[in-house]
Motif scaffolding. Structure first.
Motif, PDB file in Angstrom:
ATOM      1  N   VAL A 153     -14.821 -62.125   7.998  1.00  0.00           N
ATOM      2  CA  VAL A 153     -15.294 -63.512   8.025  1.00  0.00           C
ATOM      3  C   VAL A 153     -16.815 -63.494   7.950  1.00  0.00           C
ATOM      4  O   VAL A 153     -17.468 -62.706   8.642  1.00  0.00           O
ATOM      5  CB  VAL A 153     -14.791 -64.274   9.276  1.00  0.00           C
ATOM      6  N   VAL A 154     -17.362 -64.333   7.062  1.00  0.00           N
ATOM      7  CA  VAL A 154     -18.821 -64.421   6.990  1.00  0.00           C
ATOM      8  C   VAL A 154     -19.257 -65.580   7.896  1.00  0.00           C
ATOM      9  O   VAL A 154     -18.935 -66.738   7.657  1.00  0.00           O
ATOM     10  CB  VAL A 154     -19.355 -64.558   5.547  1.00  0.00           C
ATOM     11  N   ALA A 155     -19.949 -65.198   8.966  1.00  0.00           N
ATOM     12  CA  ALA A 155     -20.305 -66.171  10.003  1.00  0.00           C
ATOM     13  C   ALA A 155     -21.775 -66.025  10.383  1.00  0.00           C
ATOM     14  O   ALA A 155     -22.154 -66.197  11.540  1.00  0.00           O
ATOM     15  CB  ALA A 155     -19.409 -65.966  11.227  1.00  0.00           C
ATOM     16  N   GLY A 177     -18.578 -70.791  14.317  1.00  0.00           N
ATOM     17  CA  GLY A 177     -17.228 -70.392  14.742  1.00  0.00           C
ATOM     18  C   GLY A 177     -16.925 -70.799  16.172  1.00  0.00           C
ATOM     19  O   GLY A 177     -15.764 -70.845  16.580  1.00  0.00           O
ATOM     20  N   THR A 178     -17.955 -71.118  16.959  1.00  0.00           N
ATOM     21  CA  THR A 178     -17.726 -71.494  18.363  1.00  0.00           C
ATOM     22  C   THR A 178     -17.402 -72.986  18.488  1.00  0.00           C
ATOM     23  O   THR A 178     -17.138 -73.479  19.572  1.00  0.00           O
ATOM     24  CB  THR A 178     -18.964 -71.172  19.235  1.00  0.00           C
ATOM     25  N   LEU A 179     -17.437 -73.685  17.359  1.00  0.00           N
ATOM     26  CA  LEU A 179     -17.245 -75.143  17.384  1.00  0.00           C
ATOM     27  C   LEU A 179     -15.795 -75.536  17.704  1.00  0.00           C
ATOM     28  O   LEU A 179     -14.848 -74.980  17.147  1.00  0.00           O
ATOM     29  CB  LEU A 179     -17.624 -75.722  16.004  1.00  0.00           C
ATOM     30  N   ASP A 180     -15.659 -76.501  18.610  1.00  0.00           N
ATOM     31  CA  ASP A 180     -14.352 -77.108  18.925  1.00  0.00           C
ATOM     32  C   ASP A 180     -14.309 -78.388  18.102  1.00  0.00           C
ATOM     33  O   ASP A 180     -15.142 -79.275  18.297  1.00  0.00           O
ATOM     34  CB  ASP A 180     -14.345 -77.361  20.443  1.00  0.00           C
ATOM     35  N   ILE A 181     -13.359 -78.478  17.160  1.00  0.00           N
ATOM     36  CA  ILE A 181     -13.361 -79.636  16.258  1.00  0.00           C
ATOM     37  C   ILE A 181     -12.645 -80.846  16.868  1.00  0.00           C
ATOM     38  O   ILE A 181     -12.445 -81.856  16.200  1.00  0.00           O
ATOM     39  CB  ILE A 181     -12.778 -79.304  14.860  1.00  0.00           C
ATOM     40  N   GLY A 182     -12.247 -80.712  18.120  1.00  0.00           N
ATOM     41  CA  GLY A 182     -11.653 -81.866  18.816  1.00  0.00           C
ATOM     42  C   GLY A 182     -10.133 -81.889  18.776  1.00  0.00           C
ATOM     43  O   GLY A 182      -9.511 -82.936  19.003  1.00  0.00           O
ATOM     44  N   THR A 216     -22.252 -61.456  11.406  1.00  0.00           N
ATOM     45  CA  THR A 216     -23.174 -62.364  12.088  1.00  0.00           C
ATOM     46  C   THR A 216     -24.560 -62.145  11.483  1.00  0.00           C
ATOM     47  O   THR A 216     -24.725 -61.303  10.603  1.00  0.00           O
ATOM     48  CB  THR A 216     -23.243 -62.004  13.582  1.00  0.00           C
ATOM     49  N   SER A 217     -25.551 -62.898  11.999  1.00  0.00           N
ATOM     50  CA  SER A 217     -26.932 -62.656  11.578  1.00  0.00           C
ATOM     51  C   SER A 217     -27.722 -62.291  12.834  1.00  0.00           C
ATOM     52  O   SER A 217     -27.238 -62.520  13.955  1.00  0.00           O
ATOM     53  CB  SER A 217     -27.502 -63.918  10.947  1.00  0.00           C
ATOM     54  N   PRO A 218     -28.940 -61.761  12.676  1.00  0.00           N
ATOM     55  CA  PRO A 218     -29.720 -61.443  13.878  1.00  0.00           C
ATOM     56  C   PRO A 218     -29.851 -62.659  14.799  1.00  0.00           C
ATOM     57  O   PRO A 218     -29.894 -62.518  16.015  1.00  0.00           O
ATOM     58  CB  PRO A 218     -31.079 -61.019  13.323  1.00  0.00           C
ATOM     59  N   GLU A 219     -29.868 -63.874  14.211  1.00  0.00           N
ATOM     60  CA  GLU A 219     -30.000 -65.101  15.002  1.00  0.00           C
ATOM     61  C   GLU A 219     -28.813 -65.370  15.919  1.00  0.00           C
ATOM     62  O   GLU A 219     -28.974 -65.923  16.997  1.00  0.00           O
ATOM     63  CB  GLU A 219     -30.054 -66.306  14.048  1.00  0.00           C
ATOM     64  N   ASN A 220     -27.603 -65.074  15.444  1.00  0.00           N
ATOM     65  CA  ASN A 220     -26.443 -65.498  16.239  1.00  0.00           C
ATOM     66  C   ASN A 220     -25.532 -64.353  16.694  1.00  0.00           C
ATOM     67  O   ASN A 220     -24.466 -64.590  17.242  1.00  0.00           O
ATOM     68  CB  ASN A 220     -25.639 -66.570  15.472  1.00  0.00           C
ATOM     69  N   HIS A 221     -25.980 -63.107  16.480  1.00  0.00           N
ATOM     70  CA  HIS A 221     -25.125 -61.950  16.796  1.00  0.00           C
ATOM     71  C   HIS A 221     -24.740 -61.902  18.280  1.00  0.00           C
ATOM     72  O   HIS A 221     -23.561 -61.859  18.630  1.00  0.00           O
ATOM     73  CB  HIS A 221     -25.842 -60.658  16.382  1.00  0.00           C
ATOM     74  N   ALA A 222     -25.768 -61.929  19.147  1.00  0.00           N
ATOM     75  CA  ALA A 222     -25.498 -61.752  20.577  1.00  0.00           C
ATOM     76  C   ALA A 222     -24.628 -62.886  21.124  1.00  0.00           C
ATOM     77  O   ALA A 222     -23.654 -62.640  21.853  1.00  0.00           O
ATOM     78  CB  ALA A 222     -26.818 -61.686  21.344  1.00  0.00           C
ATOM     79  N   VAL A 223     -24.915 -64.117  20.714  1.00  0.00           N
ATOM     80  CA  VAL A 223     -24.130 -65.267  21.222  1.00  0.00           C
ATOM     81  C   VAL A 223     -22.688 -65.165  20.743  1.00  0.00           C
ATOM     82  O   VAL A 223     -21.751 -65.493  21.481  1.00  0.00           O
ATOM     83  CB  VAL A 223     -24.683 -66.616  20.686  1.00  0.00           C
ATOM     84  N   PHE A 259     -17.941 -56.316  15.016  1.00  0.00           N
ATOM     85  CA  PHE A 259     -19.058 -57.218  14.678  1.00  0.00           C
ATOM     86  C   PHE A 259     -20.101 -56.444  13.884  1.00  0.00           C
ATOM     87  O   PHE A 259     -20.428 -55.315  14.249  1.00  0.00           O
ATOM     88  CB  PHE A 259     -19.707 -57.754  15.961  1.00  0.00           C
ATOM     89  N   PHE A 260     -20.611 -57.040  12.837  1.00  0.00           N
ATOM     90  CA  PHE A 260     -21.706 -56.378  12.104  1.00  0.00           C
ATOM     91  C   PHE A 260     -22.700 -57.436  11.643  1.00  0.00           C
ATOM     92  O   PHE A 260     -22.332 -58.592  11.448  1.00  0.00           O
ATOM     93  CB  PHE A 260     -21.163 -55.553  10.922  1.00  0.00           C
ATOM     94  N   GLN A 261     -23.965 -57.003  11.498  1.00  0.00           N
ATOM     95  CA  GLN A 261     -25.021 -57.972  11.188  1.00  0.00           C
ATOM     96  C   GLN A 261     -25.443 -57.918   9.739  1.00  0.00           C
ATOM     97  O   GLN A 261     -25.508 -56.844   9.147  1.00  0.00           O
ATOM     98  CB  GLN A 261     -26.257 -57.671  12.029  1.00  0.00           C
ATOM     99  N   GLN A 262     -25.777 -59.093   9.212  1.00  0.00           N
ATOM    100  CA  GLN A 262     -26.262 -59.180   7.836  1.00  0.00           C
ATOM    101  C   GLN A 262     -27.779 -59.030   7.790  1.00  0.00           C
ATOM    102  O   GLN A 262     -28.437 -58.904   8.816  1.00  0.00           O
ATOM    103  CB  GLN A 262     -25.850 -60.507   7.217  1.00  0.00           C
ATOM    104  N   GLN A 263     -28.313 -59.074   6.580  1.00  0.00           N
ATOM    105  CA  GLN A 263     -29.754 -58.918   6.364  1.00  0.00           C
ATOM    106  C   GLN A 263     -30.463 -60.290   6.429  1.00  0.00           C
ATOM    107  O   GLN A 263     -29.816 -61.332   6.382  1.00  0.00           O
ATOM    108  CB  GLN A 263     -30.028 -58.373   4.961  1.00  0.00           C
ATOM    109  N   THR A 264     -31.792 -60.214   6.450  1.00  0.00           N
ATOM    110  CA  THR A 264     -32.606 -61.435   6.359  1.00  0.00           C
ATOM    111  C   THR A 264     -33.653 -61.245   5.263  1.00  0.00           C
ATOM    112  O   THR A 264     -33.865 -60.123   4.795  1.00  0.00           O
ATOM    113  CB  THR A 264     -33.357 -61.707   7.679  1.00  0.00           C
ATOM    114  N   MET A 265     -34.285 -62.329   4.851  1.00  0.00           N
ATOM    115  CA  MET A 265     -35.384 -62.287   3.882  1.00  0.00           C
ATOM    116  C   MET A 265     -36.474 -63.257   4.341  1.00  0.00           C
ATOM    117  O   MET A 265     -36.154 -64.284   4.966  1.00  0.00           O
ATOM    118  CB  MET A 265     -34.897 -62.734   2.505  1.00  0.00           C
ATOM    119  N   PRO A 266     -37.735 -62.986   4.022  1.00  0.00           N
ATOM    120  CA  PRO A 266     -38.793 -63.923   4.389  1.00  0.00           C
ATOM    121  C   PRO A 266     -38.618 -65.274   3.694  1.00  0.00           C
ATOM    122  O   PRO A 266     -38.040 -65.360   2.612  1.00  0.00           O
ATOM    123  CB  PRO A 266     -40.065 -63.242   3.869  1.00  0.00           C
TER     124      PRO A 266
END
Ligand SMILES: CC(=O)N[C@H]1[C@@H](OP(=O)(O)OP(=O)(O)OC[C@H]2O[C@@H](n3ccc(=O)[nH]c3=O)[C@H](O)[C@@H]2O)O[C@H](CO)[C@@H](O)[C@@H]1O
Length: 454
Positions: free
Chosen positions: A101-103, A117-122, A154-161, A181-188
């Motif tokens: 899953v790309v998250a 992915g943590t969203l509860d859609i109700g 995940t990304s560095p922004e949301n990996h830990a959460v 779990f594995f992390q993706q890359q970032t770009m400036p």
């Protein structure tokens, strides 16, 4: 990658980024070390190449679009469908299928605090998107008697959460050894004058650089080795934000296996030219996806006499990749797409700027840009109401409220098909746990009183 500071300096100079060098001169001690370390880890070659292509300094080829052949699910006879499902199950029973899953996206249109992915859609159960996905996978793996390893990008922004969310919920019953779990890359990120911008005094602003490096990140993290060790043959790929996703759907696996192509993809009929979904087609004779934000206006609106869109195979980001294709393309040097976004940054006086209009360019690679490199693409046209409930926006179209309605409508239609009388359901909202039914099977015994236990 891994350039030394002198190489970085000359690349920045050659590409009109003197302001970064000025900043570097001004900084001292740990702040300077921090920026030097960050600069050394950025692939500036790739970054400036992407900008040159985009600004027309390098030539882009003309692209010729054509419709692509596909299999329509409704044309598959009952017997054939049965055989495909059985073929899919035989792969699941022998442990040859995994799911990715790309998250790692920022989900900025949704405005939800935390990973999508943590969203509860109700839903009445209050389950998050991740929990729905975990339970669908558990349903299949329990029946198959084999684990379906689940790789979460995940990304560095949301990996830990993201990891904490899973751990706090005991992985929703999924065996922890089968979740990776594995992390993706970032770009400036650059401003509209193609200048690098800052997230802090000593840090360039970076953003997740698209799912196109998913295979590279799978490789770097050791996930491809894990897949090989487990003997996987096919990997089911999907977006985190589709509330109706049928992960590792046996019928789709069966269809992919029965064709000799290294990729299979599901599509739905696109009926509204403005709908924000890409188009699956042939581009210069090769299988491809043309992203909704990049389709030429005239082509997007082309329709036949009956008013049906000419390019009507909507891309819903549901694919099956052969593991050897993933491995062979883990180092693919894909072009970057450039999108203008609203991005907060620190200006040269050190103040935080929160723009109200798009102010910055984000660079992203797309996984489907690998499609033209495949020997062929198996395309399955499926039913929108059974497979696609995207959660993209806070309200209106593609909102959590719409996705919730689509899931509940699907469950009601399953019960109807299982012969449960409408009177028995009354006006109640009925939600079926994915642990009980994956795609509507096994509901003949359902009683309205079961609702409490769902
Ligand atoms: C570029 C792309 O994929 N476009 C597709 C995406 O649109 P959409 O506009 O949703 O594309 P996004 O790039 O926002 O997100 C797609 C998925 O990729 C993930 N992600 C995104 C960026 C990133 O750096 N890392 C990452 O993991 C997101 O978390 C999400 O699960 O889904 C639609 C179906 O719903 C398709 O019709 C679009 O063709």
């Amino acid at each position: 990658m891994g350039l030394n500071i002198e190489q970085v300096r000359s690349l920045l100079l050659a590409n009109n980024q003197e302001h970064v060098l000025d900043r570097l001169e001004r900084l001292k001690g740990p702040a300077k070390d921090k920026l030097v370390a960050q600069l050394g880890n950025i692939d500036f070659d790739a970054l400036f190449r992407a900008i040159h292509i985009h600004t027309g300094l390098s030539k882009k080829r003309n692209e010729r679009m054509e419709p692509i052949p596909y299999v329509n699910e409704t044309d598959i006879g009952e017997q054939e469908q049965h055989a495909l499902i059985e073929q899919g199950w035989s792969l699941l029973r022998t442990g040859k299928v995994g799911a990715v899953v790309v998250a790692g996206g920022q989900g900025s249109r949704l405005g939800h605090e935390g990973p999508k992915g943590t969203l509860d859609i109700g839903l009445p159960s209050g389950k998050s998107l991740f929990q729905l996905q975990a339970e669908r996978l558990l349903n299949l793996s329990n029946r198959a008697g084999k684990p379906i390893p689940w790789y979460i990008m995940t990304s560095p922004e949301n990996h830990a959460v993201t990891e904490m969310f899973f751990h706090a919920a005991d992985c929703f019953g999924y065996p922890p050894e089968d979740v990776f779990f594995f992390q993706q890359q970032t770009m400036p990120v650059l401003d509209h004058n193609w200048k690098l911008i800052f997230a802090a005094e000593d840090e360039l602003l970076v953003a997740p650089s698209g799912h196109g490096e998913c295979f590279a990140s799978l490789g770097k993290s050791g996930a491809i080795d894990d897949m090989k060790r487990r003997g996987l043959e096919w990997v089911f790929y999907y977006n985190v934000d589709n509330a109706l996703i049928k992960i590792a759907d046996p019928a789709f696996i069966g269809l992919a296996v029965s064709h000799s192509n290294p990729i299979a993809t599901k599509v739905i009929e696109k009926t509204d030219s403005e709908e924000k979904i890409g188009i699956v087609c042939l581009k210069n004779g090769r299988p491809a996806v043309v992203e909704y934000s990049e389709i030429q206006e005239d082509i997007k609106k082309l329709s036949d006499k009956a008013g049906r869109l000419f390019y009507n195979l909507g891309h819903i980001s549901i694919h099956l990749f052969k593991l050897d294709f993933i491995e062979r393309h883990a180092d693919a040097d894909l072009d970057y797409h450039i999108a203008s976004k609203k991005m907060a940054y620190i200006d040269k006086n050190g103040s935080l700027v929160k723009p109200s209009e798009p102010n910055a360019y984000k660079l992203e690679r797309f996984i489907f840009d690998l499609f033209p490199r495949a020997s062929g693409l198996t395309v399955l046209k499926t039913k929108r109401e059974e497979e696609f409930a995207p959660v993209k926006n806070k309200g209106g179209e593609d909102s959590p409220q719409n996705a919730r309605r689509l899931v509940l409508d699907q469950h009601r239609s399953w019960l109807k098909a299982a012969g449960i009388a409408a009177e028995e359901l009354n006006d109640h909202e009925v939600e079926i746990s994915p642990l009980r039914s994956f795609s509507g099977e096994g509901l003949h015994e359902y009683k309205a009183s079961d609702r409490a236990s769902q």
